[in-house]
Design an enzyme around this catalytic site. Structure first.
Site, PDB file in Angstrom:
ATOM      1  N   GLU A 131      40.746  26.949  37.152  1.00  0.00           N
ATOM      2  CA  GLU A 131      41.969  27.737  37.247  1.00  0.00           C
ATOM      3  C   GLU A 131      41.768  29.175  36.818  1.00  0.00           C
ATOM      4  O   GLU A 131      42.321  30.101  37.426  1.00  0.00           O
ATOM      5  CB  GLU A 131      43.063  27.082  36.390  1.00  0.00           C
ATOM      6  CG  GLU A 131      44.467  27.643  36.628  1.00  0.00           C
ATOM      7  CD  GLU A 131      44.763  28.897  35.818  1.00  0.00           C
ATOM      8  OE1 GLU A 131      45.717  29.627  36.162  1.00  0.00           O
ATOM      9  OE2 GLU A 131      44.030  29.172  34.829  1.00  0.00           O
ATOM     10  N   GLU A 132      40.954  29.396  35.784  1.00  0.00           N
ATOM     11  CA  GLU A 132      40.776  30.756  35.261  1.00  0.00           C
ATOM     12  C   GLU A 132      40.059  31.672  36.244  1.00  0.00           C
ATOM     13  O   GLU A 132      40.110  32.900  36.097  1.00  0.00           O
ATOM     14  CB  GLU A 132      40.021  30.727  33.930  1.00  0.00           C
ATOM     15  CG  GLU A 132      40.767  30.056  32.781  1.00  0.00           C
ATOM     16  CD  GLU A 132      42.031  30.804  32.367  1.00  0.00           C
ATOM     17  OE1 GLU A 132      42.357  31.840  32.974  1.00  0.00           O
ATOM     18  OE2 GLU A 132      42.704  30.326  31.439  1.00  0.00           O
TER      19      GLU A 132
ATOM     20  N   ASP B 105      45.335  28.540  26.042  1.00  0.00           N
ATOM     21  CA  ASP B 105      45.445  28.516  27.496  1.00  0.00           C
ATOM     22  C   ASP B 105      44.162  27.876  28.048  1.00  0.00           C
ATOM     23  O   ASP B 105      43.126  28.529  28.087  1.00  0.00           O
ATOM     24  CB  ASP B 105      45.626  29.945  28.016  1.00  0.00           C
ATOM     25  CG  ASP B 105      45.617  30.049  29.528  1.00  0.00           C
ATOM     26  OD1 ASP B 105      45.648  29.008  30.211  1.00  0.00           O
ATOM     27  OD2 ASP B 105      45.550  31.193  30.027  1.00  0.00           O
TER      28      ASP B 105
ATOM     29  N   ASP C  69      51.028  25.299  32.140  1.00  0.00           N
ATOM     30  CA  ASP C  69      50.176  26.394  31.672  1.00  0.00           C
ATOM     31  C   ASP C  69      50.938  27.173  30.611  1.00  0.00           C
ATOM     32  O   ASP C  69      52.038  26.785  30.213  1.00  0.00           O
ATOM     33  CB  ASP C  69      49.778  27.290  32.848  1.00  0.00           C
ATOM     34  CG  ASP C  69      48.375  27.862  32.712  1.00  0.00           C
ATOM     35  OD1 ASP C  69      48.016  28.273  31.589  1.00  0.00           O
ATOM     36  OD2 ASP C  69      47.651  27.920  33.718  1.00  0.00           O
TER      37      ASP C  69
ATOM     38  N   HIS D 263      44.883  22.617  33.478  1.00  0.00           N
ATOM     39  CA  HIS D 263      43.456  22.943  33.577  1.00  0.00           C
ATOM     40  C   HIS D 263      42.766  22.869  32.225  1.00  0.00           C
ATOM     41  O   HIS D 263      43.363  23.156  31.184  1.00  0.00           O
ATOM     42  CB  HIS D 263      43.234  24.307  34.248  1.00  0.00           C
ATOM     43  CG  HIS D 263      43.666  25.506  33.474  1.00  0.00           C
ATOM     44  ND1 HIS D 263      42.829  26.184  32.617  1.00  0.00           N
ATOM     45  CD2 HIS D 263      44.847  26.170  33.446  1.00  0.00           C
ATOM     46  CE1 HIS D 263      43.470  27.228  32.102  1.00  0.00           C
ATOM     47  NE2 HIS D 263      44.699  27.230  32.574  1.00  0.00           N
TER      48      HIS D 263
ATOM     49  N   HIS E 226      45.210  35.188  26.502  1.00  0.00           N
ATOM     50  CA  HIS E 226      43.846  35.653  26.788  1.00  0.00           C
ATOM     51  C   HIS E 226      43.350  36.641  25.746  1.00  0.00           C
ATOM     52  O   HIS E 226      42.382  37.362  25.972  1.00  0.00           O
ATOM     53  CB  HIS E 226      43.735  36.264  28.196  1.00  0.00           C
ATOM     54  CG  HIS E 226      43.702  35.238  29.277  1.00  0.00           C
ATOM     55  ND1 HIS E 226      43.215  35.500  30.535  1.00  0.00           N
ATOM     56  CD2 HIS E 226      44.076  33.949  29.303  1.00  0.00           C
ATOM     57  CE1 HIS E 226      43.310  34.420  31.293  1.00  0.00           C
ATOM     58  NE2 HIS E 226      43.842  33.464  30.552  1.00  0.00           N
TER      59      HIS E 226
END
Length: 397
Positions: free
Chosen positions: A235-236, A201, A256, A82, A336
């Site tokens: 995706e997030e 990410d 990922d 992603h 994150h």
């Protein structure tokens, strides 16, 4: 039933262009792409796919799907990564001239405090910079209260780098509720090979995938089956690979981050093969095949299990795809948050993708069809389970 076709050449481990990988990573990191505002990064990804000479198209919403021709007439496997990232959105323009924001994707306000941001308005020529600050950010004014105030999105706000004193001033700039706010990545590559940045990410996974495709093209390596490279944009927020996959995909490998933290097996210098995440176990046979490929080619990789995690594989399964699924990752510390990866881990991931894409399907005969008879199902031969005793009761003399 054989898990490999003897007529297929064995996968070859080839060098990864590290300079291309790191340059591509830095380029992608510097393109803001919070979920919901990803067109610019997809244009950049498309430019790379063009340079690699792969045919591709984009779906209506903007998912990119490229095709790697192999030894099958139809596309049998997919690698999914992603390009969207976590971000923020304007919830309210405050009377003070500051912005209340809410998260896009799952992340803590704790790691946004002090972050530099870019505010996007509907006028593409009018973007603004700012900083995410706690409501009480001055120790000279609030003393110890700066340490005792709460942590969370209600306790932070965005200070705009413009002379604004009220909501009217902000609206005069063109900033409105619903505008996207991107957390600036601020990437750094250290002498020791660490990459420090927000949004590794999954920009790091994206760069590793592109480097793997380049290695395959440069070496002109044959693929046992045709494959699809899918770059998703949601995706997030949970709807990454919900569409765009070829109808005959038998194997789906999501790429990922691999969580590096206390209690995790993943490490920044290694590739990781996920065995389970919050949606359940990954495909038993495909995960072990990937681990076997890593061992055969001396690619540094470990297996890991993740608790609060899901990837592009989950929405694909939820959308109804009938395919084996797996997750490959690069070690990422403070996911994150204030993220850090290592070039060695990205190279290991790219190498594993290269040998995987050359290999046949997990079960070359069975996996070519969506369904088949029980007599052909690869069960007892590869995943035996002895019967429990009929009676385990212990009777006293």
């Amino acid at each position: 039933m054989s898990t490999a076709n003897a007529s297929q050449p064995a996968p070859v481990d080839v060098p990864i262009d590290v300079e291309y990988l790191t340059a591509t990573l830095m380029e992608m990191l510097r393109i803001p792409s919070p979920s919901g505002r990803t067109d610019a990064v997809m244009q950049a990804v498309g430019d790379h796919i063009v340079a690699l000479g792969l045919p591709f198209d984009l779906t209506r919403r903007g998912i990119l799907r490229a095709t790697l021709s192999g030894g099958t007439d139809t596309v049998r496997r997919a690698v999914v990564v992603h390009a969207d990232t976590i971000g923020l959105m304007v919830k309210q323009v405050k009377p003070s001239g500051r912005l209340e924001v809410v998260p896009v994707g799952s992340h803590s306000a704790r790691f946004s405090e002090g972050a530099h941001v870019t505010i996007f308005t509907d006028d593409h020529d009018r973007t603004y910079t700012g900083t995410v600050l706690p409501l009480k950010s001055s120790g000279h004014t609030f003393g110890d209260e700066i340490d005792t105030q709460g942590v969370g999105w209600p306790y932070v706000e965005v200070r705009i780098d413009e002379p604004v004193d009220c909501a009217a001033d902000v609206r005069a700039l063109g900033i409105e509720v619903g505008d996207h706010v991107a957390l600036d990545a601020s990437p750094q590559l250290t002498r020791g090979g660490y990459v420090k940045s927000r949004h590794l990410d999954d920009k790091a996974g994206l760069a590793a995938c592109l480097a793997a495709l380049k290695a395959l093209r440069d070496a002109d390596l044959p693929l046992a089956v045709s494959a699809q490279f899918l770059v998703t944009i949601g995706e997030e927020v949970g709807f990454g690979a919900t569409h765009g996959l070829a109808p005959d995909v038998a194997e789906l490998v999501a790429v990922d981050n691999a969580v590096v933290a206390a209690g995790q097996n993943s490490r920044e210098e290694l590739a990781s093969i996920a065995m389970l995440d919050m949606t359940g176990p990954f495909d038993y046979h495909l995960t072990r095949r990937l681990h076997a490929l890593a061992r055969e080619h001396a690619i540094p990789a470990v297996r890991d299990v993740y608790r609060h995690y899901r990837s592009d594989a989950a929405p694909a399964l939820e959308a109804g795809i009938e395919a084996r699924h797996a997750l490959l990752g690069f070690g990422l510390d403070s996911s994150h948050g204030h993220e850090r990866a290592h070039v060695d881990g990205l190279v290991a991931l790219a190498r594993l993708l290269v040998v995987y894409l050359q290999s046949g399907l997990t079960f070359d005969d069975w996996d070519r069809a969506e369904a088949g008879p029980l007599a052909d199902f690869p069960s007892h031969s590869v995943q035996p389970a002895d019967l429990e005793p009929v009676d385990r009761t212990v009777v006293a003399d």
